[in-house]
Design a protein around this motif. Sequence first.
Motif, PDB file in Angstrom:
ATOM      1  N   GLU A   1      -2.327  30.981  89.285  1.00 55.81           N
ATOM      2  CA  GLU A   1      -3.305  31.903  89.867  1.00 55.81           C
ATOM      3  C   GLU A   1      -3.677  32.960  88.840  1.00 55.81           C
ATOM      4  O   GLU A   1      -2.810  33.543  88.202  1.00 55.81           O
ATOM      5  CB  GLU A   1      -2.697  32.544  91.128  1.00 55.81           C
ATOM      6  CG  GLU A   1      -3.445  33.739  91.670  1.00 55.81           C
ATOM      7  CD  GLU A   1      -4.903  33.444  92.046  1.00 55.81           C
ATOM      8  OE1 GLU A   1      -5.151  32.462  92.757  1.00 55.81           O
ATOM      9  OE2 GLU A   1      -5.783  34.197  91.584  1.00 55.81           O
TER      10      GLU A   1
ATOM     11  N   GLY B   1     -10.847  38.626 108.378  1.00 58.16           N
ATOM     12  CA  GLY B   1     -10.835  39.199 109.724  1.00 58.16           C
ATOM     13  C   GLY B   1     -10.636  40.699 109.701  1.00 58.16           C
ATOM     14  O   GLY B   1      -9.863  41.221 110.500  1.00 58.16           O
TER      15      GLY B   1
ATOM     16  N   SER C   1     -12.880  34.249  93.129  1.00 57.58           N
ATOM     17  CA  SER C   1     -13.626  33.005  93.356  1.00 57.58           C
ATOM     18  C   SER C   1     -14.855  32.993  92.448  1.00 57.58           C
ATOM     19  O   SER C   1     -15.905  33.494  92.833  1.00 57.58           O
ATOM     20  CB  SER C   1     -14.072  32.899  94.817  1.00 57.58           C
ATOM     21  OG  SER C   1     -13.087  33.404  95.665  1.00 57.58           O
TER      22      SER C   1
ATOM     23  N   ASP D   1     -14.979  28.353  88.955  1.00 54.99           N
ATOM     24  CA  ASP D   1     -14.448  27.572  87.824  1.00 54.99           C
ATOM     25  C   ASP D   1     -14.187  26.114  88.214  1.00 54.99           C
ATOM     26  O   ASP D   1     -14.423  25.198  87.433  1.00 54.99           O
ATOM     27  CB  ASP D   1     -13.127  28.180  87.311  1.00 54.99           C
ATOM     28  CG  ASP D   1     -13.322  29.586  86.756  1.00 54.99           C
ATOM     29  OD1 ASP D   1     -14.473  30.030  86.681  1.00 54.99           O
ATOM     30  OD2 ASP D   1     -12.317  30.224  86.406  1.00 54.99           O
TER      31      ASP D   1
ATOM     32  N   GLU E   1     -12.182  25.814 100.245  1.00 56.58           N
ATOM     33  CA  GLU E   1     -13.609  26.152 100.224  1.00 56.58           C
ATOM     34  C   GLU E   1     -14.380  25.485  99.095  1.00 56.58           C
ATOM     35  O   GLU E   1     -15.611  25.429  99.117  1.00 56.58           O
ATOM     36  CB  GLU E   1     -13.738  27.687 100.125  1.00 56.58           C
ATOM     37  CG  GLU E   1     -15.129  28.193 100.414  1.00 56.58           C
ATOM     38  CD  GLU E   1     -15.220  29.712 100.397  1.00 56.58           C
ATOM     39  OE1 GLU E   1     -14.246  30.385 100.793  1.00 56.58           O
ATOM     40  OE2 GLU E   1     -16.277  30.215  99.992  1.00 56.58           O
TER      41      GLU E   1
ATOM     42  N   LEU F   1     -10.798  29.117 107.626  1.00 52.90           N
ATOM     43  CA  LEU F   1      -9.393  29.116 107.199  1.00 52.90           C
ATOM     44  C   LEU F   1      -8.692  27.850 107.665  1.00 52.90           C
ATOM     45  O   LEU F   1      -7.840  27.305 106.967  1.00 52.90           O
ATOM     46  CB  LEU F   1      -8.660  30.358 107.724  1.00 52.90           C
ATOM     47  CG  LEU F   1      -8.835  31.608 106.868  1.00 52.90           C
ATOM     48  CD1 LEU F   1      -8.140  32.815 107.508  1.00 52.90           C
ATOM     49  CD2 LEU F   1      -8.291  31.396 105.452  1.00 52.90           C
TER      50      LEU F   1
HETATM   51  C1  LIG Z   1     -14.560  39.338 103.724  1.00 55.92           C
HETATM   52  C2  LIG Z   1     -14.147  37.956 104.174  1.00 55.92           C
HETATM   53  C3  LIG Z   1     -13.560  37.791 105.419  1.00 55.92           C
HETATM   54  C4  LIG Z   1     -13.210  36.508 105.847  1.00 55.92           C
HETATM   55  N1  LIG Z   1     -12.614  36.380 107.071  1.00 55.92           N
HETATM   56  C5  LIG Z   1     -12.265  35.156 107.501  1.00 55.92           C
HETATM   57  C6  LIG Z   1     -11.561  34.989 108.730  1.00 55.92           C
HETATM   58  O1  LIG Z   1     -11.163  35.977 109.365  1.00 55.92           O
HETATM   59  N2  LIG Z   1     -11.298  33.714 109.152  1.00 55.92           N
HETATM   60  C7  LIG Z   1     -11.685  32.614 108.423  1.00 55.92           C
HETATM   61  O2  LIG Z   1     -11.450  31.491 108.883  1.00 55.92           O
HETATM   62  N3  LIG Z   1     -12.282  32.737 107.221  1.00 55.92           N
HETATM   63  C8  LIG Z   1     -12.558  33.965 106.740  1.00 55.92           C
HETATM   64  N4  LIG Z   1     -13.135  34.101 105.505  1.00 55.92           N
HETATM   65  C9  LIG Z   1     -13.300  32.891 104.664  1.00 55.92           C
HETATM   66  C10 LIG Z   1     -11.958  32.549 103.981  1.00 55.92           C
HETATM   67  O3  LIG Z   1     -11.395  33.703 103.418  1.00 55.92           O
HETATM   68  C11 LIG Z   1     -12.142  31.480 102.888  1.00 55.92           C
HETATM   69  O4  LIG Z   1     -12.671  30.345 103.499  1.00 55.92           O
HETATM   70  C12 LIG Z   1     -10.815  31.150 102.215  1.00 55.92           C
HETATM   71  O5  LIG Z   1     -10.241  32.263 101.581  1.00 55.92           O
HETATM   72  C13 LIG Z   1     -10.986  30.035 101.177  1.00 55.92           C
HETATM   73  O6  LIG Z   1      -9.711  29.740 100.683  1.00 55.92           O
HETATM   74  P1  LIG Z   1      -9.482  28.921  99.338  1.00 55.92           P
HETATM   75  O7  LIG Z   1      -8.007  28.835  99.171  1.00 55.92           O
HETATM   76  O8  LIG Z   1     -10.255  27.670  99.363  1.00 55.92           O
HETATM   77  O9  LIG Z   1     -10.129  29.823  98.194  1.00 55.92           O
HETATM   78  P2  LIG Z   1      -9.921  31.361  97.805  1.00 55.92           P
HETATM   79  O10 LIG Z   1      -9.349  32.144  98.922  1.00 55.92           O
HETATM   80  O11 LIG Z   1     -11.207  31.793  97.229  1.00 55.92           O
HETATM   81  O12 LIG Z   1      -8.814  31.276  96.672  1.00 55.92           O
HETATM   82  C14 LIG Z   1      -9.075  30.660  95.420  1.00 55.92           C
HETATM   83  C15 LIG Z   1      -8.101  31.215  94.406  1.00 55.92           C
HETATM   84  O13 LIG Z   1      -8.293  30.517  93.152  1.00 55.92           O
HETATM   85  C16 LIG Z   1      -8.144  31.446  92.106  1.00 55.92           C
HETATM   86  N5  LIG Z   1      -8.845  30.978  90.903  1.00 55.92           N
HETATM   87  C17 LIG Z   1     -10.173  30.768  90.758  1.00 55.92           C
HETATM   88  N6  LIG Z   1     -10.454  30.362  89.499  1.00 55.92           N
HETATM   89  C18 LIG Z   1      -9.278  30.337  88.820  1.00 55.92           C
HETATM   90  C19 LIG Z   1      -8.917  30.029  87.475  1.00 55.92           C
HETATM   91  N7  LIG Z   1      -9.820  29.694  86.544  1.00 55.92           N
HETATM   92  N8  LIG Z   1      -7.605  30.084  87.119  1.00 55.92           N
HETATM   93  C20 LIG Z   1      -6.659  30.461  88.019  1.00 55.92           C
HETATM   94  N9  LIG Z   1      -6.948  30.774  89.307  1.00 55.92           N
HETATM   95  C21 LIG Z   1      -8.239  30.714  89.714  1.00 55.92           C
HETATM   96  C22 LIG Z   1      -8.760  32.723  92.664  1.00 55.92           C
HETATM   97  O14 LIG Z   1      -8.326  33.869  91.958  1.00 55.92           O
HETATM   98  C23 LIG Z   1      -8.311  32.690  94.115  1.00 55.92           C
HETATM   99  O15 LIG Z   1      -7.106  33.379  94.312  1.00 55.92           O
HETATM  100  C24 LIG Z   1     -13.471  35.373 105.034  1.00 55.92           C
HETATM  101  C25 LIG Z   1     -14.048  35.550 103.774  1.00 55.92           C
HETATM  102  C26 LIG Z   1     -14.368  36.824 103.336  1.00 55.92           C
HETATM  103  C27 LIG Z   1     -14.995  36.989 101.982  1.00 55.92           C
END
Ligand SMILES: Cc1cc2nc3c(=O)[nH]c(=O)nc-3n(C[C@H](O)[C@H](O)[C@H](O)COP(=O)(O)OP(=O)(O)OC[C@H]3O[C@@H](n4cnc5c(N)ncnc54)[C@H](O)[C@@H]3O)c2cc1C
Length: 453
Positions: free
Chosen positions: A66, A79, A207, A210, A416, A429
């Motif tokens: 990460e 949320g 996010s 990449d 995502e 989520l």
């Molecule tokens: C303000 C807000 C509120 C939300 N509220 C809700 C909710 O209440 N309920 C719900 O269902 N959804 C909610 N969502 C949507 C939800 O947060 C996302 O769908 C979810 O976080 C996606 O998860 P993920 O693990 O796919 O990616 P992310 O959470 O985006 O995590 C990806 C990770 O990869 C890391 N990364 C990226 N590139 C690199 C790299 N080159 N090297 C190393 N690490 C890297 C990033 O730093 C990050 O930590 C919300 C979104 C936002 C913005």
Amino acid sequence: MSFLRGDADASTIFLTVRFIVIKIMIKSKAVMQTGNYDLAIIGAGPAGMMATVRASECGARVVLLEKNHVPGVKLLMTGKERCNITNAETDVQKFAARFGKNGKFLLSVLSRFGVRETIDFFHRNKLKTRVESDGRVFPESDRARDVQALFLRLMRENNVALLTDSRINNITRREDTIEKIILDTGEVSANNYLISTGGLSYPGTGSSGDGYNWAKQMGHTIVKPGPALTPLIIKERWVKALEGVSLKDVRISVYQGNKKREDGMGEALFTGVGLSGPLVLNMSKAIGKLLAGGQTDLFIDFCPETDFQMLDETLLRDLKEHGNRTIKNILSGLVPPKLVPLVLELSETDADKKGNSITKDERKKLRSLLKQFPLTIEGLSGFDKAIITTGGIALKEIDPKTMRSRIMKNLYFAGEILDLDGPTGGYNLQVCWSTGYVAGESAAHKGRDGDRE
Ligand SMILES: Cc1cc2nc3c(=O)[nH]c(=O)nc-3n(C[C@H](O)[C@H](O)[C@H](O)COP(=O)(O)OP(=O)(O)OC[C@H]3O[C@@H](n4cnc5c(N)ncnc54)[C@H](O)[C@@H]3O)c2cc1C
């Protein structure tokens, strides 16, 4: 071999010391550790953390990389920091339908690890939950950081190697197999790899898209990413005066010309420049498409349960009953007080006029504004305000039963980054939990030596 960093509850001094130690370890170990892992996961968001926990539970040696200081930065914001973990819609077909035509892709992972299994998972791991309106499920504590802490604890218990502050610069391949991950500090190799780097929304959380670039290099198709679940920008600048006004149980209709194109009921919220809130966010994708076709107008119905005739009768009765009160006072019972001056200004009614002297014409104008308050949509906010990203890795190139790439034999995807976007309410989520769980389990079962097929 594992090297873990401290969880979010540790003291700052303790964290600082550990960060220094870990940085040193990363530097040396990342170079030395090539080939020691069954699974290397890039991106410690909800999807990556769930995949890590599941794969390690299945006995795999997992390294989670990460770039941020802490895992789950975006998760902490979810949320309104309460984390809407999932939605209580347990019917797999109905849940998947909320993702439009791409929802079919989810049927398999939802059957394996759906809403029920997710809630069981949290309960089993001592995080109680509560169901709120529209089936939104939250931790009973109302704290997103408790969800983050749960994953940190499980990763620690399962001896996961968690490398924070580790930005991945590139991934190399040999034919149809990923070979290694290149970091600033060295290299990591594993038998299998999982990319869970999220989309492009709220880039400040890490996010930055990449994962799309690497997937493209590996031959994957990227469906053009766009902002979704995003607030609207409204042309009328006077909305600034309404900032923070929240509207419960209103109907919003969207028109192009005389044709109604979208319609919905629920909660909305005025921002400094436009409109947000669950109802608006959920309509934003369709509105984005309409905007490409020309001027798009929005009408708010503040009294959706009452038709024009009934509202006219109610107004007439109120004006008579409270004849000695000013119209601004009478209207405060029908719309939020901050809106009253605007409704009166738009209807060209003197705010201090007494109820018993309002003319029929004025009453009709007021009634129209209460049922059809007009706003012009200027555009959608960008990725910086979008809750989720549309588009992503094309689903046809991923096996929905395992989340494995159909192009690269030792590559998996979760979360995502996939071409999936659902409405607000915990749906997005749940995609992370379901795809992460299945990807982690599949990669772990593929074996330590990597099944080359
Ligand atoms: C303000 C807000 C509120 C939300 N509220 C809700 C909710 O209440 N309920 C719900 O269902 N959804 C909610 N969502 C949507 C939800 O947060 C996302 O769908 C979810 O976080 C996606 O998860 P993920 O693990 O796919 O990616 P992310 O959470 O985006 O995590 C990806 C990770 O990869 C890391 N990364 C990226 N590139 C690199 C790299 N080159 N090297 C190393 N690490 C890297 C990033 O730093 C990050 O930590 C919300 C979104 C936002 C913005």
